[in-house]
Design an enzyme around this catalytic site. Structure first.
Site, mmCIF file in Angstrom:
data_model
loop_
_atom_site.group_PDB
_atom_site.id
_atom_site.type_symbol
_atom_site.label_atom_id
_atom_site.label_comp_id
_atom_site.label_asym_id
_atom_site.label_seq_id
_atom_site.Cartn_x
_atom_site.Cartn_y
_atom_site.Cartn_z
ATOM 1 N N SER A 133 -0.208 8.264 46.961
ATOM 2 C CA SER A 133 1.033 8.027 46.219
ATOM 3 C C SER A 133 1.422 9.277 45.462
ATOM 4 O O SER A 133 0.821 9.607 44.443
ATOM 5 C CB SER A 133 0.848 6.859 45.244
ATOM 6 O OG SER A 133 1.954 6.741 44.382
ATOM 7 N N GLU B 112 -1.635 9.500 42.972
ATOM 8 C CA GLU B 112 -2.846 9.049 43.658
ATOM 9 C C GLU B 112 -2.929 9.698 45.032
ATOM 10 O O GLU B 112 -1.937 10.275 45.502
ATOM 11 C CB GLU B 112 -2.824 7.522 43.801
ATOM 12 C CG GLU B 112 -2.829 6.784 42.472
ATOM 13 C CD GLU B 112 -2.875 5.273 42.648
ATOM 14 O OE1 GLU B 112 -2.970 4.807 43.809
ATOM 15 O OE2 GLU B 112 -2.810 4.564 41.630
ATOM 16 N N PRO B 113 -4.098 9.631 45.695
ATOM 17 C CA PRO B 113 -4.235 10.243 47.020
ATOM 18 C C PRO B 113 -3.180 9.791 48.025
ATOM 19 O O PRO B 113 -2.759 10.561 48.883
ATOM 20 C CB PRO B 113 -5.649 9.811 47.456
ATOM 21 C CG PRO B 113 -6.391 9.639 46.168
ATOM 22 C CD PRO B 113 -5.378 9.102 45.193
ATOM 23 N N GLU C 91 6.595 16.925 38.359
ATOM 24 C CA GLU C 91 7.672 16.108 37.769
ATOM 25 C C GLU C 91 8.691 15.660 38.812
ATOM 26 O O GLU C 91 9.881 15.522 38.524
ATOM 27 C CB GLU C 91 8.373 16.859 36.636
ATOM 28 C CG GLU C 91 7.483 17.086 35.421
ATOM 29 C CD GLU C 91 8.199 17.814 34.301
ATOM 30 O OE1 GLU C 91 9.249 18.422 34.562
ATOM 31 O OE2 GLU C 91 7.714 17.775 33.170
ATOM 32 N N GLN D 161 19.499 12.406 55.792
ATOM 33 C CA GLN D 161 19.088 13.328 54.750
ATOM 34 C C GLN D 161 19.614 14.742 54.948
ATOM 35 O O GLN D 161 19.725 15.493 53.977
ATOM 36 C CB GLN D 161 17.565 13.330 54.625
ATOM 37 C CG GLN D 161 17.023 12.011 54.091
ATOM 38 C CD GLN D 161 15.557 12.072 53.730
ATOM 39 O OE1 GLN D 161 14.886 13.081 53.942
ATOM 40 N NE2 GLN D 161 15.046 10.985 53.177
ATOM 41 N N PHE E 274 -1.385 12.403 31.739
ATOM 42 C CA PHE E 274 -0.453 11.449 32.348
ATOM 43 C C PHE E 274 -0.976 11.132 33.742
ATOM 44 O O PHE E 274 -1.010 12.005 34.624
ATOM 45 C CB PHE E 274 0.927 12.100 32.415
ATOM 46 C CG PHE E 274 2.053 11.218 32.896
ATOM 47 C CD1 PHE E 274 2.634 10.292 32.049
ATOM 48 C CD2 PHE E 274 2.550 11.360 34.187
ATOM 49 C CE1 PHE E 274 3.700 9.505 32.483
ATOM 50 C CE2 PHE E 274 3.615 10.579 34.626
ATOM 51 C CZ PHE E 274 4.187 9.649 33.770
ATOM 52 N N CYS E 275 -1.429 9.901 33.971
ATOM 53 C CA CYS E 275 -2.111 9.538 35.220
ATOM 54 C C CYS E 275 -1.227 8.664 36.098
ATOM 55 O O CYS E 275 -1.204 7.429 35.947
ATOM 56 C CB CYS E 275 -3.422 8.824 34.909
ATOM 57 S SG CYS E 275 -4.619 9.830 34.033
#
Length: 572
Positions: free
Chosen positions: A139, A136-137, A380, A480, A132-133
Site C-alpha cells: 500500500s 505498507e509493502p 506525501e 490518464q 507517521f505510519c
C-alpha cells in the site's frame, strides 16, 4: 476564485513579523555555525549537538500552542521558518518536518483535550519524537488498501494492533507513532462486516512495537527511515485519533496541511542553489568572457529564478490562505507540492550544469542536495498520482456544472437566454476569443496584457475539459494520457495566477524588487501559456489519440517480454 489566488495575503501583523525575526536570525546562525550537513550525510544520522541545539531553539514545536510548550506560529510564520531548513540541510528538514508537519499534526488537528495535553508538550520540546505510519509493502499511493488491522476487545477498552509499515521517516528514533489501521464495522442492516480505516496514537513503549534496521537510501541519509511492526499491540481506546473510522479523513487533512511546508522548504533549497550558480557564472571565464554573458547560461539562470519565484509565491499564497481560514485548499496544496518538487530538481540539475565538472564533485555541495531532493517527488503522495487527483477533482466539479446545465436546458423554450449564452461562450472558447473573464482591477495595470494570457488559458481549459467530459463521460477516469495534460495545464495556470498576484503586490507597494518581479511574471506567463496551449491541443487532437495508443501498445510489449523487445545489434 480570484480572492483565493490573486490576493497575495498579507496576514502577518507587526507583532508577528517582529517575533518571527527574533526566531529567524538565531536559527539561521545556528545552522551556519553548529550543524554540519556533510557529517550528517556521511554518518547517516543527525549530530547530537544539532538535535540539542534545535530543542533549545524550540524547532520541534513550531506550531504547537504556547500553553502546550510550543511557539504557536501561524502557517505563514512556519512557511518562512522552514525555508532555513531547505537552505542548509534537507535531511534535518525531513527529520523535523516528519516530526511536526505530519507525524503529530494529526494530534494537533484532531486530538481531543486529553490527547493534546498528554503528548504535545513532550513532542514540542523534542523530548519525544514522532513518526507517521501509513505506507505498507502493498500500500503506497492507494492508502485505502492497507492491511494493518486493529480489533476492538470484547470489553471495548482497547484495540489489538497487528501489521507492519515501511519507509517510515523517524521510524527508528520515534517515541510516538500515528498509525493507520483497518477496523471492522458491522452493517446494522445486513450484518456484513466492512473495513474502515482508523487512526491510533501508539507509543514505542507499548509491548509489541518494534523498528527494523535503517534503510540504505540514495539521499536524506541522516534522516532515520525504517520499517515499524506491530505484533498484538494493545492500544487504549482513548488513543483513537479523530474518531472511530475517520482515519482516511485524518490522513488527507494531515497531508494537505503538511504540503505547504515542503514547498517552502524547497524554496529555501532553490534560493541557495541559485546563489551558487550565480556566483560561479559571475566569476568563471570561458573564451575570454564571464560565462554569465552567454545566452545559454542566461537562459538557465533566468529559468531558475522563475522557478524559484513561482515556488515561493505558492508557499506564501497557500500558507496565507490557511491563515485566512480558507476552507478548501487541497487542490492548491497538491499543485504546489508537484510544482516545487519538480522545479527544485530542475533548478539543481541546471546548477550542476552551470558549474560543470566542479558541480559534479562533492566539494561543491550540490550533489548531496540533488540526492536529497529526489525523494520529494515521491513522498506525501507521488507526483504522478497527485497529477491525476488534480485533473479528476477539476473534472468532477466541471461535470457537476454540466449536469446542472443539462437539467436547465431540458426545457429550452423557457431557458432560451441560458441556451444562447452558453452556446456563445462555447463558440468563443473554441476559436480562442475571450469569453469576458477579466482581471482588470484585480492585477496591476502594468500587467493587464499578461493577465490576458491567464484568462485565455482558463477559457482553453474550460473548453478542453468540456470536450473530455462529453466524449468519454464517466470513463474519462481511465484516460490518464489526457488527464496528465489537463493537470499540467491547471498547474501552469495556477502558477501564472500566483506570480501575477505577487508582482501586482510588489508594483502596488513600490517595492525595490517590483520591476524585477514584473519581468519574472511576464516571462513565466508567456512560457506557461504556450505550454497550456500545447497540452490542451494534445487533449483534443485525433493524431495525439493515436500516439497515446502507441504508448500503450509499446508498454504492453515491453512488460510482456520483461524488457526491450528487439534483439541486440550483435545478435547475442
Amino acid at each position: 476564485r480570484p480572492g483565493q489566488v490573486l490576493c497575495s495575503p498579507l496576514v502577518l501583523s507587526e507583532e508577528q513579523t517582529s517575533f518571527l525575526k527574533t526566531l529567524y536570525e538565531p536559527c539561521n546562525r545556528f545552522f551556519e555555525e553548529v550543524n554540519d550537513p556533510n557529517w550528517n550525510d556521511k554518518n547517516e544520522k543527525v549530530q547530537a549537538k544539532t538535535l540539542q541545539g534545535l530543542k533549545e531553539l524550540k524547532m520541534f514545536g513550531l506550531q504547537v500552542p504556547e500553553n502546550l510548550g510550543g511557539l504557536g506560529l501561524t502557517d505563514t510564520q512556519y512557511a518562512r521558518m522552514v525555508e532555513i531548513l531547505g537552505w542548509h540541510d534537507l535531511a534535518v528538514g525531513v527529520t523535523l518536518g516528519a516530526h511536526q508537519s505530519s507525524s503529530f499534526k494529526g494530534i494537533l488537528l484532531f486530538g481531543d483535550k486529553h490527547q493534546k495535553e498528554k503528548y504535545l508538550p513532550d513532542l514540542a520540546s523534542g523530548r519525544s519524537l514522532a513518526a507517521f505510519c501509513l505506507t505498507e509493502p502493498t500500500s503506497g499511493s492507494d492508502a485505502a488498501s492497507i492491511w494493518t488491522m486493529a480489533e476492538v476487545s470484547q470489553c471495548g477498552k482497547f484495540y489489538t494492533l497487528n501489521g507492519s509499515k515501511m519507509w517510515i521517516s523517524n521510524g527508528g528514533v520515534a517515541d510516538v507513532f500515528t498509525v493507520f489501521a483497518k477496523t471492522k464495522v458491522k452493517d446494522v442492516t445486513t450484518g456484513e462486516e466492512h473495513g474502515k480505516i482508523s487512526a491510533f496514537i501508539v507509543e514505542k513503549e507499548f509491548e509489541g512495537v518494534t523498528s527494523g534496521p535503517p534503510e540504505e537510501k540514495m539521499g536524506i541519509k541522516a534522516s532515520s527511515t525504517t520499517s515499524v511492526s506491530f505484533d498484538n499491540v494493545n492500544v487504549p481506546a482513548e488513543n483513537v485519533l479523530g474518531g472511530f473510522g475517520n482515519g482516511f479523513k485524518v490522513t488527507m487533512n494531515v497531508l494537505n496541511n503538511s504540503r505547504f511546508g515542503t514547498v517552502s522548504t524547497l524554496a529555501g533549497t532553490m534560493r541557495r542553489v541559485i546563489e551558487k550558480a550565480a556566483n560561479h557564472a559571475a566569476k568563471q571565464k570561458q573564451f575570454g568572457k564571464e560565462i554569465r554573458n552567454y545566452g545559454i547560461i542566461q537562459d538557465k539562470l533566468a529559468h531558475m529564478a522563475m522557478y524559484h519565484c513561482v515556488t515561493e509565491s505558492m508557499a506564501y499564497m497557500i500558507s496565507g490562505n490557511m491563515d485566512m481560514k480558507v476552507s478548501d485548499f487541497h487542490l492548491e496544496a497538491a499543485i504546489s507540492k508537484i510544482f516545487a518538487s519538480e522545479a527544485s530538481w530542475e533548478v539543481t540539475d541546471e546548477c550542476i550544469q552551470i558549474l560543470g565538472g566542479a558541480g559534479y564533485m562533492k566539494k561543491a555541495g550540490v550533489e548531496c542536495i540533488m540526492r536529497d531532493l529526489r525523494i520529494f517527488r515521491i513522498l506525501e503522495g507521488t507526483n504522478d498520482i497527485l497529477q491525476i487527483f488534480v485533473a479528476l477533482a477539476g473534472l468532477q466539479h466541471a461535470g457537476a456544472q454540466l449536469q446542472e446545465l443539462q437539467h436547465t436546458l431540458e426545457d429550452p423554450l423557457n431557458n432560451s437566454s441560458v441556451l444562447f449564452t452558453e452556446l456563445g461562450l462555447r463558440a468563443k472558447r473554441i476559436i480562442w476569443i475571450p469569453t469576458g473573464i477579466s482581471l482588470d482591477g484585480v492585477v496591476s495595470g502594468h500587467l493587464l496584457d499578461t493577465a490576458g494570457l491567464v484568462t485565455k488559458c482558463v477559457d482553453l481549459l474550460s473548453e478542453a475539459v468540456e470536450h473530455l467530459l462529453l466524449k468519454f463521460g464517466t470513463q474519462v477516469t481511465h484516460h490518464q494520457f489526457h488527464l496528465k495534460r489537463i493537470a499540467d495545464a491547471a498547474i501552469d495556470i495556477y502558477a501564472m495566477g500566483v506570480v501575477l498576484s505577487r508582482a501586482t503586490q510588489s508594483l502596488n507597494h513600490n517595492l525595490p524588487s517590483a520591476l524585477h518581479e514584473k519581468l519574472l511574471c511576464e516571462s513565466w506567463c508567456y512560457k506557461a501559456s504556450e505550454r497550456v496551449r500545447w497540452n490542451l491541443k494534445a487533449v483534443k487532437a485525433s493524431s495525439w489519440n493515436c500516439y497515446y495508443q502507441n504508448m500503450k501498445s509499446i508498454t504492453d510489449e515491453v512488460v510482456r517480454t520483461g524488457g526491450v523487445l528487439y534483439p541486440r545489434p550483435m545478435g547475442f
